[in-house]
Design an enzyme around this catalytic site. Structure first.
Site, PDB file in Angstrom:
ATOM      1  N   SER A   1       0.832  -1.189   0.000  1.00 19.46           N
ATOM      2  CA  SER A   1       0.000   0.000   0.000  1.00 19.46           C
ATOM      3  C   SER A   1       0.877   1.253   0.000  1.00 19.46           C
ATOM      4  CB  SER A   1      -0.891  -0.037   1.231  1.00 19.46           C
ATOM      5  OG  SER A   1      -1.677   1.109   1.250  1.00 19.46           O
ATOM      6  N   GLY A   2       0.567   2.203  -0.858  1.00 20.00           N
ATOM      7  CA  GLY A   2       1.307   3.456  -0.908  1.00 20.00           C
ATOM      8  C   GLY A   2       2.562   3.399  -1.760  1.00 20.00           C
TER       9      GLY A   2
ATOM     10  N   THR B   1      -1.272   2.733  -8.147  1.00 24.97           N
ATOM     11  CA  THR B   1      -2.343   3.420  -8.860  1.00 24.97           C
ATOM     12  C   THR B   1      -1.784   4.536  -9.736  1.00 24.97           C
ATOM     13  OG1 THR B   1      -3.846   2.841  -7.095  1.00 24.97           O
ATOM     14  CG2 THR B   1      -4.553   4.589  -8.557  1.00 24.97           C
TER      15      THR B   1
ATOM     16  N   ASN C   1      -1.290   5.816   3.158  1.00 23.11           N
ATOM     17  CA  ASN C   1      -1.442   6.500   1.877  1.00 23.11           C
ATOM     18  C   ASN C   1      -2.682   7.386   1.945  1.00 23.11           C
ATOM     19  OD1 ASN C   1      -1.813   7.240  -0.785  1.00 23.11           O
ATOM     20  ND2 ASN C   1      -1.791   5.146  -1.613  1.00 23.11           N
TER      21      ASN C   1
ATOM     22  N   SER D   1      -5.483   5.943  -0.743  1.00 23.55           N
ATOM     23  CA  SER D   1      -5.315   4.502  -0.867  1.00 23.55           C
ATOM     24  C   SER D   1      -6.529   3.872  -1.548  1.00 23.55           C
ATOM     25  CB  SER D   1      -5.147   3.918   0.533  1.00 23.55           C
ATOM     26  OG  SER D   1      -5.041   2.529   0.467  1.00 23.55           O
ATOM     27  N   SER D   2      -6.280   3.035  -2.567  1.00 21.50           N
ATOM     28  CA  SER D   2      -7.397   2.342  -3.226  1.00 21.50           C
ATOM     29  C   SER D   2      -7.904   1.267  -2.292  1.00 21.50           C
ATOM     30  CB  SER D   2      -6.955   1.676  -4.527  1.00 21.50           C
ATOM     31  OG  SER D   2      -5.899   2.364  -5.137  1.00 21.50           O
TER      32      SER D   2
ATOM     33  N   GLY E   1      -1.836  -4.598  -2.555  1.00 23.80           N
ATOM     34  CA  GLY E   1      -0.667  -5.379  -2.207  1.00 23.80           C
ATOM     35  C   GLY E   1      -0.849  -6.050  -0.860  1.00 23.80           C
TER      36      GLY E   1
ATOM     37  N   GLU F   1      -0.821  -6.922   2.860  1.00 24.86           N
ATOM     38  CA  GLU F   1      -1.048  -6.002   3.993  1.00 24.86           C
ATOM     39  C   GLU F   1      -0.790  -6.674   5.329  1.00 24.86           C
ATOM     40  OE1 GLU F   1      -4.977  -4.219   3.873  1.00 24.86           O
ATOM     41  OE2 GLU F   1      -4.319  -2.728   2.398  1.00 24.86           O
TER      42      GLU F   1
HETATM   43  P1  ADP Z   1      -0.755   2.567  -4.142  1.00 25.85           P
HETATM   44  O1  ADP Z   1      -1.796   2.552  -5.225  1.00 25.85           O
HETATM   45  O2  ADP Z   1       0.360   1.610  -4.422  1.00 25.85           O
HETATM   46  O3  ADP Z   1      -1.307   2.353  -2.773  1.00 25.85           O
HETATM   47  P2  ADP Z   1      -0.448   5.310  -4.972  1.00 25.85           P
HETATM   48  O4  ADP Z   1      -0.252   5.046  -6.431  1.00 25.85           O
HETATM   49  O5  ADP Z   1      -1.768   5.816  -4.548  1.00 25.85           O
HETATM   50  O6  ADP Z   1      -0.072   4.010  -4.114  1.00 25.85           O
HETATM   51  O7  ADP Z   1       0.716   6.311  -4.519  1.00 25.85           O
HETATM   52  C1  ADP Z   1       0.725   6.900  -3.242  1.00 25.85           C
HETATM   53  C2  ADP Z   1       1.292   8.314  -3.333  1.00 25.85           C
HETATM   54  O8  ADP Z   1       2.669   8.251  -3.661  1.00 25.85           O
HETATM   55  C3  ADP Z   1       0.656   9.153  -4.422  1.00 25.85           C
HETATM   56  O9  ADP Z   1      -0.492   9.813  -3.960  1.00 25.85           O
HETATM   57  C4  ADP Z   1       1.775  10.113  -4.772  1.00 25.85           C
HETATM   58  O10 ADP Z   1       1.805  11.180  -3.843  1.00 25.85           O
HETATM   59  C5  ADP Z   1       3.033   9.309  -4.540  1.00 25.85           C
HETATM   60  N1  ADP Z   1       3.558   8.723  -5.801  1.00 25.85           N
HETATM   61  C6  ADP Z   1       3.313   7.499  -6.297  1.00 25.85           C
HETATM   62  N2  ADP Z   1       3.956   7.292  -7.462  1.00 25.85           N
HETATM   63  C7  ADP Z   1       4.631   8.420  -7.721  1.00 25.85           C
HETATM   64  C8  ADP Z   1       5.510   8.851  -8.787  1.00 25.85           C
HETATM   65  N3  ADP Z   1       5.799   8.059  -9.811  1.00 25.85           N
HETATM   66  N4  ADP Z   1       6.037  10.091  -8.705  1.00 25.85           N
HETATM   67  C9  ADP Z   1       5.748  10.895  -7.667  1.00 25.85           C
HETATM   68  N5  ADP Z   1       4.955  10.558  -6.636  1.00 25.85           N
HETATM   69  C10 ADP Z   1       4.386   9.337  -6.655  1.00 25.85           C
HETATM   70 MG    MG Z   2      -3.799   2.284  -5.126  1.00 27.11          MG
END
Ligand code: ADP
Ligand code: MG
Length: 613
Positions: free
Chosen positions: A104-105, A109, A156, A159-160, A387, A389
């Site tokens: 997560s985070g 996404t 996060n 977070s989805s 992912g 958890e």
């Molecule tokens: P996940 O879906 O894996 O839980 P996210 O894709 O929501 O995580 O990413 C969490 C946060 O991390 C985003 O809101 C953003 O602030 C930061 N982040 C993720 N990927 C990037 C990237 N490629 N560049 C800059 N910041 C990123």
């Molecule tokens: Mg996500």
């Protein structure tokens, strides 16, 4: 390797490591990260480290520089993976998919959005109108899905809380002509309650903080999340999230996608009804159970377009079929009424979410009959799924999520092994046996018919009488006591990190997780009394009504044994993995910088690759 990937940036592909140890892996990852290289390959797999700041890595020029290039021509990038998937799809007319997994985070996404932006940017050079429309809907759908399916967690801010698999359909020219979104297991318990520091789904705060005064008035709401039980925990945690402007963006996007104003109104009325449900309380008055605040009843009835007296009856009574085929009405206790109300709030939110996904699908579905019949239609799938958890307190949701990751690990093994095997065959080399840990044994522990945890859980749920979570735990202890990946306090009495009669532990491929059985039975049964379904099916609001087709059934027609939540999830995971396994795949596990579960997966992948080549 391209010259701009000289060794000052470390090894651009982990396969080139001199020694495959966690230390060397981490050192290379760290070196690259410090030099601004957040992406590294493992063969055709890409590992990424979340930079948590904006990097000049994306956008038009960057896209141009990856377009049509081979994987190793340019520094590792998501765009290269997206391009490889696109080329495989276009040149060989093969379905492909990109699987994104990580904690997560970690940035899954965000990665899925960059991939979609890349694909949108390199397709439809002739600007065909229908193709532009489809691309636009696909891109706009993200912010809607995030509003209703994402929430702030302690890991996060965005977070989805659901799994997402999106297929994009392409015609013979390689332009997107449609798509389909599959959603998996929304964490609907979040509607009722959030951990300290977390929030409910964004949609509630967007409505309360972003909607115009007139809208709030129509919905009987006041502009203060602290006033509603479902949003009060999160009301202190709004600081970093721009709910107000996001509300506008979401409403705009809904309209662009094709939701009518009537549908948008219904969506927000349903959200408001859920908020009011959260404040509803029951009490005993003159020996019968009553709703404490009749105003709430009136609001809910109005917002759901239901008759107020029917609503009252649904909250306070339950229709039951007797053994003799008669139907009786039984009054709820305060506890039962409260349970029913909570189940209703969760179910209404879940159905709303699924309806929104279905509505988006109806807009982007490939309608060209010819394209489907003549097989000129290929797809690229993008899987962005939760992912692994491990929380302080792990419950049914974590159990499902971690099982899902075991399934993906299976897919991962199969894909890498198959890719390598094909290479061997192409080069006419004899196939060698590869040593690796096969987690099938853990998958079986969870999903095997009759013997697995899900079966034992279902059995406990179907047993009549007072079956408790503890009895379920006992049953696992006696049936799984010898399984090398299962234990509990009773089986390992010296291990004080588990509580007697409450915890069990699974040795997952990525690490040990202790689950508390509390709530497992309830969450798995996922009971919603038929009365609620019937009430909502009879709503005068066609949107709400459409969400409850099963409300048509009378009590005697209702199947006694609906599939449980865990079994439904299991079935959807099996179908997902089957669907993915027949496609050519590029994989993207995404990491953060502390060596954790996902690193083990990466390390295993490197070993697999090296021993195979
Ligand atoms: P996940 O879906 O894996 O839980 P996210 O894709 O929501 O995580 O990413 C969490 C946060 O991390 C985003 O809101 C953003 O602030 C930061 N982040 C993720 N990927 C990037 C990237 N490629 N560049 C800059 N910041 C990123
Ligand atoms: Mg996500």
């Amino acid at each position: 390797m391209a010259e701009h990937e000289s060794l000052e940036f470390g090894k651009a592909d982990f396969v080139l490591l001199d020694q495959v140890t966690m230390e060397d892996f981490m050192a290379n990852l760290k070196l690259r990260f410090e030099r601004g290289r957040i992406y590294t390959y493992i063969g055709e797999v890409i590992v990424s480290v979340n930079p948590y700041r904006s990097m000049e890595l994306y956008g038009k020029e960057m896209i141009e520089s990856y377009k049509g290039r081979e994987l190793y021509e340019r520094p590792p990038h998501l765009y290269a993976i997206a391009d490889a998937a696109y080329k495989a799809m276009k040149r060989r007319a093969k379905d492909t998919c990109i699987v994104i997994s990580g904690e997560s985070g970690a940035g899954k996404t965000e990665a899925s959005k960059y991939i979609m932006q890349y694909i949108a940017a390199i397709t439809n050079p002739t600007q065909r109108e229908e193709v532009e429309r489809v691309k636009n809907v696909l891109l706009k759908s993200n912010c809607v899905l995030e509003a209703f399916g994402n929430a702030k967690t302690n890991r996060n801010d965005n977070s989805s809380r659901f799994g997402k698999y999106m297929d994009i359909n392409f015609d013979f020219k390689g332009d997107p002509t449609g798509g389909h979104i599959n959603n998996y297991l929304l964490e609907k318990s979040r509607v009722l309650k959030q951990q300290q520091g977390e929030r409910n789904f964004h949609s509630f705060y967007q409505l309360l903080l972003g909607a115009p005064d007139a809208t709030l008035e129509r919905l009987y709401l006041r502009r203060d999340p602290a006033l509603y039980n479902f949003t009060s925990e999160g009301s202190n945690n709004n600081l970093v999230i721009n709910d107000k402007s996001n509300y506008k963006t979401v409403v705009e996007s809904l309209k662009v996608i094709g939701f009518s104003s009537k549908e948008v109104d219904s969506i927000y009325s349903i959200l408001a009804a859920i908020l009011h449900l959260g404040n509803m309380r029951f009490a005993v008055q003159d020996d019968s159970v009553v709703i404490e605040d009749d105003d709430l009843l009136v609001y809910i009835a109005d917002l759901t377009c239901c008759n107020p007296e029917n609503v009252r009856k649904t909250f306070l009574y339950r229709t039951m079929a007797t053994g003799g085929g008669d139907v009786i009405e039984k009054g709820h206790s305060v506890k039962e009424a409260s349970y029913g109300k909570d189940a209703c709030a969760k179910a209404v939110y879940e159905r709303l979410f699924c309806w929104i996904v279905g509505r988006i699908n109806s807009v982007i579905e490939v309608k060209d009959y010819d394209a489907r019949i003549h097989g000129k239609n290929t797809v690229i799938g993008v899987l962005d799924i939760y992912g692994f958890e491990i929380f302080d307190n792990n419950s049914f949701e974590q159990f499902c999520i971690n099982y899902c990751n075991e399934k993906l690990q299976q897919l991962f093994i199969e894909l890498i092994l198959r890719q390598e095997q094909n290479e061997y065959q192409r080069e006419g080399i004899e196939w060698q046996h590869i040593e690796y840990f096969n987690n099938q044994i853990i998958v079986d522990l969870v999903e095997q018919p009759h013997k697995g945890i899900i079966s034992i859980l279902d059995e406990a749920c179907l047993t009549v009488g007072d079956v408790t979570d503890t009895i379920f735990l006992e049953s696992m202890n006696s049936k799984l006591g010898r399984h090398p990946h299962y234990t509990s306090r009773k089986l390992s009495t010296a291990d004080k990190s588990m509580a007697f009669n409450r915890d069990f532990r699974i040795k997952h491929y990525a690490g040990n997780v202790t689950y508390s059985v509390e709530g497992f039975l309830d969450k798995n049964k996922d009971t919603l009394f038929q009365d609620f379904k019937r009430l909502l099916y009879n709503s005068k609001d066609p949107v709400l009504r459409e969400m409850w087709p099963d409300g048509q059934l009378s009590i005697s027609e209702v199947t006694k044994r609906p599939l449980t939540a865990a079994t439904l999830f299991k079935n959807s995971m099996i179908a997902l993995v089957e669907n993915l396994a027949c496609k050519v795949s590029a994989l993207v596990p995404i990491n953060d910088t502390t060596p954790t579960s996902i690193m083990k997966l990466a390390l295993q992948a490197i070993k697999l690759f090296i021993s195979a080549t």
